[in-house]
Design an enzyme around this catalytic site. Structure first.
Site, PDB file in Angstrom:
ATOM      1  N   GLU A 199      -6.578  -7.570   5.634  1.00 17.95           N
ATOM      2  CA  GLU A 199      -7.690  -6.663   5.928  1.00 17.95           C
ATOM      3  C   GLU A 199      -8.730  -6.675   4.822  1.00 17.95           C
ATOM      4  OE1 GLU A 199      -5.067  -3.500   8.637  1.00 17.95           O
ATOM      5  OE2 GLU A 199      -5.227  -3.257   6.457  1.00 17.95           O
ATOM      6  N   ASP A 268       2.406   2.179   7.972  1.00 19.65           N
ATOM      7  CA  ASP A 268       2.521   3.613   8.280  1.00 19.65           C
ATOM      8  C   ASP A 268       3.380   4.309   7.229  1.00 19.65           C
ATOM      9  OD1 ASP A 268       1.126   3.087  10.620  1.00 19.65           O
ATOM     10  OD2 ASP A 268       2.916   3.062  11.881  1.00 19.65           O
TER      11      ASP A 268
END
Length: 481
Positions: A199, A268
């Site tokens: 990312e 997460d």
């Protein structure tokens, strides 16, 4: 730190998903097409996306308040019911009869994922829905930290980001973002972003090598400055995590080698544990080390899982590491020891020319707890205290000798005249000094006692000191001369 998590309120805002798993065995290829035939053994569902983040926050003992959108369908109803079973507050969840609940169905054969099927409506939510989410959150207690879990499914629209980040600024709360957008500047004003390396590379428009940390820092800094961030915590898969701060300082926390079963939900876990640790009072480095450990445990399981606090504590206490550490590394390590329920003992001194008196003090100190931390004066600090002829042994050599002792668990070098700042980092349960000190003169006494700890003065061996040894050597040299 686990105790502190229990009274923290964490808001988790983002894309809610239902993760579905079909597991079975594979022993033949279909005659209809060159694909494996899965003989189904079991089918089960798990919370995914922001809901999985909330589950991890709740597993740490914090109050997890979830906000997002589900459809008026069976998947949405199951997701809400499961959140309630997991102790997650769903007051911020909006049921939208114009959208489907996002579903990801994974088919696994012999624990290997064979195919994934997705159902989703990924368009941005309307301003009406975004405003409703915020209003529902605001009806309860104020958050200690806000997590934005962006899976690019429409909940974190431009308007929603602006509203939530602006609210956090006004309230003096940190916003920690697990980003998905190509343009990380969209999260301008947030506190911390936790992109993975891919990312970050996508946002920078260039390839990045996980082992080239200088290049990662060089790419991260302009993003931090342009987006007015506090820091980036870049997840590096099996290389651990890299913290890059606004001032250009960086710190790498390596991953502990584990067998990887499934990387689903590792991000997460990382953002949930990092945000909750920060809300509980950890430093960024401490929080990153705890989050890195939790994520490593998560990938050892199949599917998105919530890692239990005792698992994190055990892994932190068992991690193999060197004993000579920086102050920041000490702070992170001490946080792990406290999480594991270990009693931390601290003592300090010059420890120039190691002798029997030093060993006696250290062994007595070690008996007062589970972990002994030793802080030693730097060479410059020793010179200011003892004169230009000292130290005799350089700080790095003193640290190495002390670290070789089995009773010592960590050694750090401090530059100041007193160990007060190092004490702030270690936050020990017990502070030990020799009985040649009056208890009222012990540096850090107030700090330790205010934190619930105590100061212990231990007896010293007679006529055992570095100064005396040096003087005897000088007398002997003079006599020979």
């Amino acid at each position: 730190m686990l105790e502190w998590c229990r009274d923290r309120e964490i808001w988790i805002v983002g894309d809610l998903m239902l993760d579905e798993y079909v597991r079975g065995s594979v022993d033949r290829i279909s005659p209809e097409a060159p694909v494996p035939v899965v003989k189904v053994g079991d089918v089960h569902n798990r919370l995914g996306g922001a809901a999985n983040v909330a589950r991890q926050v709740a597993a740490l003992g914090a109050n997890a308040v979830l906000a997002g959108v589900v459809g008026d369908d069976e998947a949405g109803r199951w997701l809400l019911e499961e959140c309630q079973r997991q102790g997650i507050d769903t007051r911020g969840v909006y049921v939208d009869n114009c959208r489907r609940t996002t579903r990801k169905l994974r088919v696994l054969g012999h624990s290997q994922q064979l195919v994934r099927l997705d159902w989703e409506d990924a368009g941005p939510c309307s301003d009406v829905v975004s405003a409703a989410l915020h209003d529902r959150l605001a009806k309860g207690r104020m958050a200690d930290a806000i997590i934005l879990s962006d899976y690019a499914k429409g909940v974190l629209s431009d308007g929603s980001l602006s509203r939530l980040i602006g609210f956090a600024h006004t309230s003096g709360r940190r916003v920690i973002v697990d980003p998905k957008r190509y343009d990380l500047g969209a999260y301008r004003g947030a506190s911390i972003l936790t992109p993975n390396l891919n990312e970050l590379a996508r946002a920078a428009g260039r390839r990045l090598d996980p082992d080239d940390r200088d290049a990662i820092v060089a790419v991260a800094l302009p993003i931090i400055q342009a987006a007015a961030l506090e820091a980036l915590v870049v997840t590096l898969s099996d290389r651990g995590m890299l913290l890059v701060q606004r001032d250009g300082e960086s710190q790498h926390v390596p991953a502990v080698r584990r067998a990887v079963s499934d990387v689903t939900g590792a991000g997460d876990t990382a953002v949930a544990v990092l945000a909750t640790a920060l809300a509980a009072g950890s430093t960024l480095l401490q929080g990153m080390e705890i989050a890195n450990t939790a994520a490593g445990l998560a990938v050892a399981e199949v599917g998105a899982v919530a890692v239990a606090p005792h698992q994190i504590s055990s892994a932190l206490s068992e991690a193999p590491r060197g004993k000579v550490v920086t102050r920041e590394e000490l702070a992170a390590r001490a946080a792990g020891w406290r999480m594991a329920g270990k009693r931390v003992v601290f003592t300090n001194g010059c420890f120039d020319l190691l002798h029997a008196g030093h060993l006696s003090l250290l062994h007595q100190a070690a008996e007062l707890g589970d972990v002994l931390v030793l802080a030693i004066n730097s060479d410059a600090s020793v010179r200011r205290l003892k004169g230009d002829s000292r130290p005799i042994v350089p700080a790095e050599d003193r640290a190495a000798l002390l670290a070789a002792l089995s009773c010592v668990d960590a050694v750090t070098i401090f530059e100041e005249d007193t160990p007060l700042e190092t004490l702030r980092a270690a936050r020990p349960h017990v502070l030990v000094k020799g009985q040649d000190y009056g208890i009222e003169n012990v540096v850090g006494r107030d700090l330790v006692e205010t934190d619930g700890g105590r100061v212990v003065l231990v007896p010293l061996m007679d006529a055992k000191s570095t100064t005396a040894i040096v003087e005897r050597i000088r007398v002997g040299e003079a006599a020979v001369g």
